[in-house]
Design a protein around this motif. Structure first.
Motif, PDB file in Angstrom:
ATOM      1  N   HIS A  37      -2.599  14.369   2.380  1.00 12.51           N
ATOM      2  CA  HIS A  37      -3.667  14.094   1.445  1.00 12.51           C
ATOM      3  C   HIS A  37      -3.638  12.905   1.172  1.00 12.51           C
ATOM      4  O   HIS A  37      -4.232  12.542   0.064  1.00 12.51           O
ATOM      5  CB  HIS A  37      -3.693  14.989   0.573  1.00 12.51           C
ATOM      6  N   ARG A  38      -2.804  11.907   1.687  1.00 12.03           N
ATOM      7  CA  ARG A  38      -2.655  10.346   1.296  1.00 12.03           C
ATOM      8  C   ARG A  38      -3.131   9.429   2.525  1.00 12.03           C
ATOM      9  O   ARG A  38      -2.340   8.720   3.078  1.00 12.03           O
ATOM     10  CB  ARG A  38      -1.284  10.074   1.008  1.00 12.03           C
ATOM     11  N   ARG A  92       0.806  -1.234  -0.032  1.00 11.65           N
ATOM     12  CA  ARG A  92      -0.125   0.020  -0.028  1.00 11.65           C
ATOM     13  C   ARG A  92       0.850   1.301  -0.070  1.00 11.65           C
ATOM     14  O   ARG A  92       0.555   2.226  -0.732  1.00 11.65           O
ATOM     15  CB  ARG A  92      -1.020  -0.057   1.066  1.00 11.65           C
ATOM     16  N   LEU A  93       1.865   1.364   0.954  1.00 13.98           N
ATOM     17  CA  LEU A  93       2.798   2.516   1.061  1.00 13.98           C
ATOM     18  C   LEU A  93       3.548   2.633  -0.410  1.00 13.98           C
ATOM     19  O   LEU A  93       3.655   3.824  -0.786  1.00 13.98           O
ATOM     20  CB  LEU A  93       3.930   2.244   2.161  1.00 13.98           C
ATOM     21  N   GLN A  94       3.940   1.639  -1.081  1.00 14.02           N
ATOM     22  CA  GLN A  94       4.540   1.761  -2.438  1.00 14.02           C
ATOM     23  C   GLN A  94       3.580   2.041  -3.499  1.00 14.02           C
ATOM     24  O   GLN A  94       4.097   3.291  -4.157  1.00 14.02           O
ATOM     25  CB  GLN A  94       5.167   0.380  -2.867  1.00 14.02           C
ATOM     26  N   ALA A  95       2.333   1.926  -3.331  1.00 13.00           N
ATOM     27  CA  ALA A  95       1.591   2.217  -4.362  1.00 13.00           C
ATOM     28  C   ALA A  95       1.027   3.712  -4.304  1.00 13.00           C
ATOM     29  O   ALA A  95       0.622   4.467  -5.123  1.00 13.00           O
ATOM     30  CB  ALA A  95       0.193   1.365  -4.482  1.00 13.00           C
ATOM     31  N   LEU A  96       0.820   4.127  -2.860  1.00 12.13           N
ATOM     32  CA  LEU A  96       0.119   5.325  -2.527  1.00 12.13           C
ATOM     33  C   LEU A  96       1.363   6.540  -2.603  1.00 12.13           C
ATOM     34  O   LEU A  96       1.100   7.746  -3.128  1.00 12.13           O
ATOM     35  CB  LEU A  96      -0.071   5.533  -1.158  1.00 12.13           C
ATOM     36  N   LEU A  97       2.606   6.051  -2.271  1.00 10.45           N
ATOM     37  CA  LEU A  97       3.654   7.192  -2.118  1.00 10.45           C
ATOM     38  C   LEU A  97       4.820   7.241  -3.335  1.00 10.45           C
ATOM     39  O   LEU A  97       5.423   8.062  -3.738  1.00 10.45           O
ATOM     40  CB  LEU A  97       4.341   7.065  -0.838  1.00 10.45           C
ATOM     41  N   ALA A 106      -8.983   4.862   7.492  1.00 10.02           N
ATOM     42  CA  ALA A 106      -7.450   5.115   7.034  1.00 10.02           C
ATOM     43  C   ALA A 106      -7.061   6.341   7.828  1.00 10.02           C
ATOM     44  O   ALA A 106      -7.700   6.947   8.354  1.00 10.02           O
ATOM     45  CB  ALA A 106      -7.589   5.463   5.545  1.00 10.02           C
ATOM     46  N   ALA A 139      -3.919   9.360   7.249  1.00  7.21           N
ATOM     47  CA  ALA A 139      -2.805  10.047   6.622  1.00  7.21           C
ATOM     48  C   ALA A 139      -1.529  10.650   7.407  1.00  7.21           C
ATOM     49  O   ALA A 139      -1.778  11.252   8.339  1.00  7.21           O
ATOM     50  CB  ALA A 139      -3.292  11.472   5.858  1.00  7.21           C
ATOM     51  N   ILE A 150      -3.747   6.290   4.196  1.00 11.47           N
ATOM     52  CA  ILE A 150      -3.474   4.795   4.036  1.00 11.47           C
ATOM     53  C   ILE A 150      -4.087   3.984   4.904  1.00 11.47           C
ATOM     54  O   ILE A 150      -4.142   3.816   6.127  1.00 11.47           O
ATOM     55  CB  ILE A 150      -1.846   4.664   4.379  1.00 11.47           C
ATOM     56  N   PHE A 180       2.224  13.258   4.674  1.00 14.82           N
ATOM     57  CA  PHE A 180       1.603  13.161   3.384  1.00 14.82           C
ATOM     58  C   PHE A 180       0.152  13.298   3.662  1.00 14.82           C
ATOM     59  O   PHE A 180      -0.561  12.524   3.728  1.00 14.82           O
ATOM     60  CB  PHE A 180       1.836  11.806   2.588  1.00 14.82           C
TER      61      PHE A 180
END
Length: 173
Positions: free
Chosen positions: A167-168, A49-54, A159, A161, A170, A165
């Motif tokens: 606005h992200r 998830r971290l790889q995909a979002l960040l 989730a 954030a 997780i 980050f």
């Protein structure tokens, strides 16, 4: 009479290089319990998830050492680090590199909570403890001396954030 030995990070790295599941905390060596399937799954899921979002905005280190202080080198489950990756080719991450630190506390909840004081003293801005046993996320923010000023509990489906980050959000569960 028992003799107690204390280690610095250089000596620890030299003597125990390649030995898995050890952490150096305030000069003392801790043997970590073996990693079980629930723990492996939670770490892998969060990493994905971290790889995909960040993406390229952060470096994700999985179960890697963090040179916290001259006598402490824990191995958090996940570290969200400042890029670029290449800066870590010749040195371990240090506190000023960490944007977010995540511990998955399947069998190590008490141990991971004890490390919070060390993380706060080092100035790690945010620590998450994923507690799969109680199915909760503990969020710690704003270090002050040896503690965090803010503690928040999240439930499954909520989730969060990271501060770095905002606005992200997780999903953690």
């Amino acid at each position: 009479m028992a003799t107690r030995y204390r280690f610095g990070v250089e000596e620890f790295e030299r003597l125990f290089q390649g030995v898995k599941h050890l952490e150096l905390l305030e000069g003392e060596i801790y043997e970590m319990s073996p990693i079980g399937p629930r723990h492996v799954f939670a770490v892998a899921q969060l990493d994905k998830r971290l790889q995909a979002l960040l993406g390229e905005e952060a470096v994700i280190a999985v179960q890697s050492p963090l040179r916290l202080s001259p006598d402490s080198e824990p191995e958090p489950d996940l570290q969200v680090l400042k890029p670029p990756l290449e800066q870590y080719s010749e040195r371990l991450p240090e506190p000023q590199d960490v944007l977010l630190l995540i511990e998955v506390a399947d069998t190590s909840l008490d141990h991971d909570r004890r490390k919070l004081a060390l993380y706060a003293k080092a100035g790690i801005p945010e620590v998450w403890i994923v507690n799969p046993v109680e199915n909760l996320l503990e969020v710690y923010r704003h270090p002050q001396e040896d503690h965090y000023r803010l503690r928040e509990i999240l439930f499954p489906g909520e989730a969060k954030a990271p501060l770095a980050f905002p606005h992200r959000p997780i999903p953690w569960s």
